[in-house]
Design an enzyme around this catalytic site. Sequence first.
Site, PDB file in Angstrom:
ATOM      1  N   HIS A   1       0.871  -1.178   0.000  1.00  0.00           N
ATOM      2  CA  HIS A   1       0.000   0.000   0.000  1.00  0.00           C
ATOM      3  C   HIS A   1       0.905   1.223   0.000  1.00  0.00           C
ATOM      4  O   HIS A   1       1.708   1.406   0.902  1.00  0.00           O
ATOM      5  CB  HIS A   1      -0.921   0.001   1.218  1.00  0.00           C
ATOM      6  CG  HIS A   1      -1.906   1.124   1.174  1.00  0.00           C
ATOM      7  ND1 HIS A   1      -3.145   1.007   0.587  1.00  0.00           N
ATOM      8  CD2 HIS A   1      -1.812   2.412   1.585  1.00  0.00           C
ATOM      9  CE1 HIS A   1      -3.769   2.170   0.660  1.00  0.00           C
ATOM     10  NE2 HIS A   1      -2.983   3.034   1.259  1.00  0.00           N
ATOM     11  N   CYS A   2       0.768   2.052  -1.039  1.00  0.00           N
ATOM     12  CA  CYS A   2       1.706   3.169  -1.196  1.00  0.00           C
ATOM     13  C   CYS A   2       1.044   4.482  -0.757  1.00  0.00           C
ATOM     14  O   CYS A   2       0.076   4.921  -1.384  1.00  0.00           O
ATOM     15  CB  CYS A   2       2.147   3.261  -2.656  1.00  0.00           C
ATOM     16  SG  CYS A   2       3.265   4.631  -2.943  1.00  0.00           S
ATOM     17  N   PRO A   3       1.553   5.113   0.300  1.00  0.00           N
ATOM     18  CA  PRO A   3       0.948   6.376   0.751  1.00  0.00           C
ATOM     19  C   PRO A   3       1.130   7.506  -0.257  1.00  0.00           C
ATOM     20  O   PRO A   3       0.302   8.420  -0.316  1.00  0.00           O
ATOM     21  CB  PRO A   3       1.694   6.681   2.050  1.00  0.00           C
ATOM     22  CG  PRO A   3       2.927   5.862   2.016  1.00  0.00           C
ATOM     23  CD  PRO A   3       2.669   4.682   1.149  1.00  0.00           C
TER      24      PRO A   3
ATOM     25  N   GLU B   1       9.841   5.731   1.235  1.00  0.00           N
ATOM     26  CA  GLU B   1       8.497   5.164   1.219  1.00  0.00           C
ATOM     27  C   GLU B   1       8.325   4.113   2.300  1.00  0.00           C
ATOM     28  O   GLU B   1       8.870   3.030   2.241  1.00  0.00           O
ATOM     29  CB  GLU B   1       8.214   4.535  -0.153  1.00  0.00           C
ATOM     30  CG  GLU B   1       6.791   4.094  -0.258  1.00  0.00           C
ATOM     31  CD  GLU B   1       6.503   3.479  -1.598  1.00  0.00           C
ATOM     32  OE1 GLU B   1       5.334   3.301  -1.914  1.00  0.00           O
ATOM     33  OE2 GLU B   1       7.450   3.152  -2.311  1.00  0.00           O
TER      34      GLU B   1
END
Length: 365
Positions: A152-154, A355
Amino acid sequence: MAPTHVLRCCQRGLAWIPVIFIALVVCWSYYAYVVQLCLITITSTGEKIIYLVVFHLSFIMFVWSYWKTIFTRPANPSKEFCLPKTEKEQYEKEQRPETQQEILRRVASTLPLYTRTGAGAIRYCDRCQVIKPDRCHHCSACDMCVLKMDHHCPWVNNCVGFSNYKFFILFLTYSLIYCLFIAASVLQYFIKFWTTYLTESQAKFHVLFLFFVAAMFCISILSLFTYHLWLVGKNRSTIEAFRAPVFRNGPDKNGFSLGFSKNIAQVFGDQKKYWLLPVFTSQGDGFSFPTRLVTIDPEQHTECLQPMGLDKTAVDGCVEQPDPPSESQNHLLANDYHSEEDHKETEVLKSDESEAVTISIDSES
Ligand SMILES: [Zn+2]
Ligand SMILES: [Zn+2]
């Protein structure tokens, strides 16, 4: 509105902050490069035109792939992976994990499933009430099961998985090109402004900052970019790189690897003309994946490539059967899966310093 609803709305709103931050930086970089550098600082018309053309090409590709990564919805398991009504009722009534597994195994026998939990049990998401297809994981941030979930990439406020993994790689590629091009073309003006007291103009401020910001992003994207290229070459997701998928023979980190060129085709498709465009060309349906099935024979070590769903007799001895394991093979199940029932852990995987990704992985060990 219930307090939980308000909280969820606030969380959803806050999750957009990193995306808005990136969007603002990109808008500023556009203004600084086009107006302050090209239109105000650079005097040569030829240089101006070349810089503006290359800049706009990389800008368009970057924004396009970023947009597609953000707004492509994660793919979820289809209805076939939900328990039929009667089995679902049985499953919910049943207290004993052994019998629950029995129900799951019965339903799973018709599905193309090759992976299991570490204890050999069928992977089931209690939250979504769905049998998890191979490579599918539950994302706690999105609160859903995501096919071939990577992380899950903010920075895109979205799950990176089967539906947008190609877009994510292209987003990294074009952001790197965008930053590299800015840093390289700004460098001479950066040095000029730095060494001579040419002007004390606004342009000086923008150009100096442009170089610093572009160089900083370059360095942080580069490590993530090379890591993901390596993952594509190995046909591994970030989750699988941290925890090898478990097949009938046990964990195999190369279980989905089909060889370098086929691994690339899995993500980018087999038509090279589409590789650099953020349009969906990944192979497969996201539910089942070709596996590198390994039969280990003490006399001879055979490796077979076998797409799912092909006739088992055709490659006898090499096919990992998606049928439920026999009781003798499965004695571990009865003892071990109690401990991992409903047990979930949240791991913070640091892809790199730029990240931090939060992934909810069902404990399958
Ligand atoms: Zn789920
Ligand atoms: Zn997610």
